[in-house]
Design a protein around this motif. Structure first.
Motif, short mmCIF file in Angstrom:
data_model
loop_
_atom_site.label_atom_id
_atom_site.label_comp_id
_atom_site.label_asym_id
_atom_site.label_seq_id
_atom_site.Cartn_x
_atom_site.Cartn_y
_atom_site.Cartn_z
N PHE A 1 0.87 -1.08 0.32
CA PHE A 1 0.00 0.24 0.26
C PHE A 1 1.13 1.20 -0.30
O PHE A 1 0.43 2.27 -0.77
CB PHE A 1 -1.67 -0.27 0.85
CG PHE A 1 -1.69 1.44 1.73
CD1 PHE A 1 -3.05 1.20 0.52
CD2 PHE A 1 -1.40 2.17 2.14
CE1 PHE A 1 -3.46 2.94 0.96
CE2 PHE A 1 -2.11 3.42 2.80
CZ PHE A 1 -3.20 3.55 1.79
N LEU B 1 -6.87 -1.93 4.93
CA LEU B 1 -5.84 -2.13 3.90
C LEU B 1 -6.22 -3.93 3.31
O LEU B 1 -6.25 -3.73 1.77
CB LEU B 1 -4.56 -2.24 4.73
CG LEU B 1 -3.72 -0.94 5.45
CD1 LEU B 1 -2.95 -1.17 5.51
CD2 LEU B 1 -3.95 0.00 4.16
N SER B 2 -7.03 -4.48 4.29
CA SER B 2 -7.25 -5.69 3.87
C SER B 2 -8.33 -5.34 3.00
O SER B 2 -8.23 -6.78 1.30
CB SER B 2 -7.49 -6.83 4.14
OG SER B 2 -7.89 -8.06 4.24
N PHE C 1 -9.38 -2.87 1.37
CA PHE C 1 -8.87 -1.34 -0.05
C PHE C 1 -8.53 -2.91 -1.46
O PHE C 1 -8.14 -2.89 -2.59
CB PHE C 1 -8.02 -0.47 0.09
CG PHE C 1 -8.95 -0.10 1.63
CD1 PHE C 1 -10.21 0.58 1.14
CD2 PHE C 1 -8.27 0.78 2.52
CE1 PHE C 1 -10.99 1.25 1.98
CE2 PHE C 1 -9.25 1.96 3.16
CZ PHE C 1 -10.18 1.98 2.99
N SER C 2 -7.29 -3.83 -0.47
CA SER C 2 -6.10 -4.55 -1.44
C SER C 2 -7.18 -5.82 -2.25
O SER C 2 -6.97 -5.71 -3.34
CB SER C 2 -5.43 -4.98 -0.59
OG SER C 2 -6.07 -6.17 -0.42
N ARG D 1 -10.43 -4.97 -6.80
CA ARG D 1 -10.06 -4.75 -7.94
C ARG D 1 -10.69 -5.58 -9.73
O ARG D 1 -11.05 -6.09 -9.86
CB ARG D 1 -9.16 -6.55 -8.03
CG ARG D 1 -7.73 -6.92 -7.40
CD ARG D 1 -6.97 -7.88 -7.13
NE ARG D 1 -6.63 -7.63 -5.50
CZ ARG D 1 -5.38 -9.10 -5.56
NH1 ARG D 1 -5.82 -9.99 -6.39
NH2 ARG D 1 -5.04 -8.86 -4.47
N ARG E 1 -12.87 2.02 -3.09
CA ARG E 1 -11.78 0.91 -2.11
C ARG E 1 -10.70 1.10 -3.31
O ARG E 1 -9.65 0.90 -2.84
CB ARG E 1 -12.51 -0.20 -1.72
CG ARG E 1 -13.55 -0.13 -0.56
CD ARG E 1 -14.67 -1.14 -1.14
NE ARG E 1 -13.43 -2.58 -0.61
CZ ARG E 1 -13.74 -3.68 -1.13
NH1 ARG E 1 -14.94 -3.76 -2.32
NH2 ARG E 1 -13.04 -4.75 -0.95
N HIS E 2 -11.33 0.92 -4.93
CA HIS E 2 -9.44 0.08 -5.06
C HIS E 2 -8.63 2.21 -5.17
O HIS E 2 -7.45 1.67 -5.09
CB HIS E 2 -10.39 0.57 -6.87
CG HIS E 2 -8.77 0.35 -7.52
ND1 HIS E 2 -8.25 -0.24 -7.60
CD2 HIS E 2 -8.36 0.90 -9.10
CE1 HIS E 2 -7.34 -0.57 -8.61
NE2 HIS E 2 -7.22 0.47 -9.27
N TRP F 1 -6.73 2.15 -2.02
CA TRP F 1 -6.01 1.35 -2.58
C TRP F 1 -4.39 1.78 -3.32
O TRP F 1 -3.33 1.88 -3.07
CB TRP F 1 -6.48 0.10 -2.34
CG TRP F 1 -5.27 -1.04 -2.76
CD1 TRP F 1 -4.84 -1.48 -4.49
CD2 TRP F 1 -4.33 -1.20 -1.73
NE1 TRP F 1 -4.11 -2.31 -3.62
CE2 TRP F 1 -3.29 -1.66 -2.78
CE3 TRP F 1 -4.52 -1.25 0.08
CZ2 TRP F 1 -2.54 -2.98 -1.94
CZ3 TRP F 1 -3.85 -1.74 0.39
CH2 TRP F 1 -2.25 -3.01 -0.01
N THR F 2 -4.66 2.72 -4.68
CA THR F 2 -3.79 3.15 -5.51
C THR F 2 -3.45 4.67 -4.89
O THR F 2 -2.52 5.21 -5.72
CB THR F 2 -4.50 2.76 -6.97
OG1 THR F 2 -5.50 3.93 -7.08
CG2 THR F 2 -4.63 1.63 -7.77
#
Length: 309
Positions: free
Chosen positions: A145, A231-232, A234-235, A238, A284-285, A288-289
């Motif tokens: 992240f 974080l989990s 958000f990751s 996809r 959420r993506h 994360w980015t």
């Protein structure tokens, strides 16, 4: 020797500090990124995710017989194929050794094992990174992240000390490369294990030795549960790349200061035919980015406030 700026510190690693993330541009060192792309093209990352197998006794790869000269200095041992090893003087370690290297220890699975090892896919490496415990998975999640991180390698080398030295050998859990920052060798420990006097003394010797090669050594002890959970989540967002681009552009266009997740999705849907579940996934993506930010210390919900970096 990997040249680094020793006066810089790696904030937010030993102790979580969300404010540190905004101080660095997102993977913005063209020379390092160009080198990483070229090196990764030489070897498929998936090939470095070795199959787990039952292992008892010695887990390190076999180190070739050291010469008399090698026995008088500290040397780092790497593996280019996951089977054989080669050594480097600490002053001769290069980026290539980290990027193309395989783990120098085997990853074992046993029925009685408390923590089962896994290989975690990361967007940073475009491949899998080995983890031996849940705490190690949390570290990889944070490193993946962190916008400063350009490469993550698991158990990248084993340092062997001369005979008679208090330490015989040590394998860091992870190696981290970041543009404009020192190379980081990371040992992941629980707070209780990190506080043991024997480990404190051991890590002090390791830190002193690696500093001679321009490598910073840290002991990482975990994140707050809320940060790990966020974080989990958000990751795992996809979305299809085309969908992420289309929805992402529209969502960012409708962003306003202090807007919540629910408000942003609702505002965007008023002007475009956005599917709400997909829009929520893209939000959420975007977090994360790094296109959007939110408070990671509180549970992420539709009421979470979104900010721009």
């Amino acid at each position: 020797m990997i040249k680094v700026q020793m006066q810089q510190t790696q904030q937010g690693w030993e102790h979580w500090d969300q404010g540190a993330w905004g101080a660095f541009e997102n993977r913005s060192d063209p020379p390092l990124l160009t080198a990483l792309a070229a090196l990764r093209a030489e070897s498929a990352p998936a090939a470095r995710a070795r199959q787990f197998r039952p292992v008892r006794g010695v887990r390190h790869l076999n180190f070739i017989q050291r010469t008399d000269a090698e026995k008088t200095t500290v040397r780092a041992w790497f593996s280019a194929d996951g089977r054989t090893t080669y050594s480097r003087d600490l002053m001769d370690i290069a980026v290539k050794d980290f990027v193309l290297g395989h783990p120098t220890r085997d990853y074992s699975r046993r029925r009685s094992q408390r923590h089962k090892p896994v290989a975690v896919w990361t967007q940073t490496t475009h491949g899998h990174v080995h983890c031996e415990s849940r705490l190690e998975r949390e570290f990889v999640l944070l490193a993946d992240f962190d916008p400063r991180v350009a490469h993550i390698s698991a158990q990248p080398f084993t340092a062997l000390w001369p005979n008679g030295f208090p330490l015989k050998k040590h394998t860091p859990d992870f190696g981290v490369l970041s543009p404009g920052l020192p190379v980081i060798a990371v040992d992941v420990k629980t707070p209780a294990a990190a506080a043991k006097p024997a480990n404190i003394a051991r890590h002090a010797l390791i830190r002193e030795t690696l500093a001679a090669a321009g490598i910073i050594h840290i002991v990482w002890t975990g994140l707050p549960e809320s940060v790990t959970s966020n974080l989990s989540s958000f990751s795992k967002a996809r979305p299809d790349p085309d969908l992420a681009l289309t929805y992402g552009v529209e969502l960012l266009r409708r962003w306003r200061p202090n807007v919540t997740v629910a408000e942003l999705v609702r505002n965007a849907a008023q002007f475009s035919a956005l599917d709400r579940p997909l829009a929520l996934q893209v939000v959420r993506h975007l977090v994360w980015t790094g296109a959007l930010r939110t408070d990671l210390n509180t549970p992420y919900t539709s009421a979470a406030v979104l900010e721009k970096p």
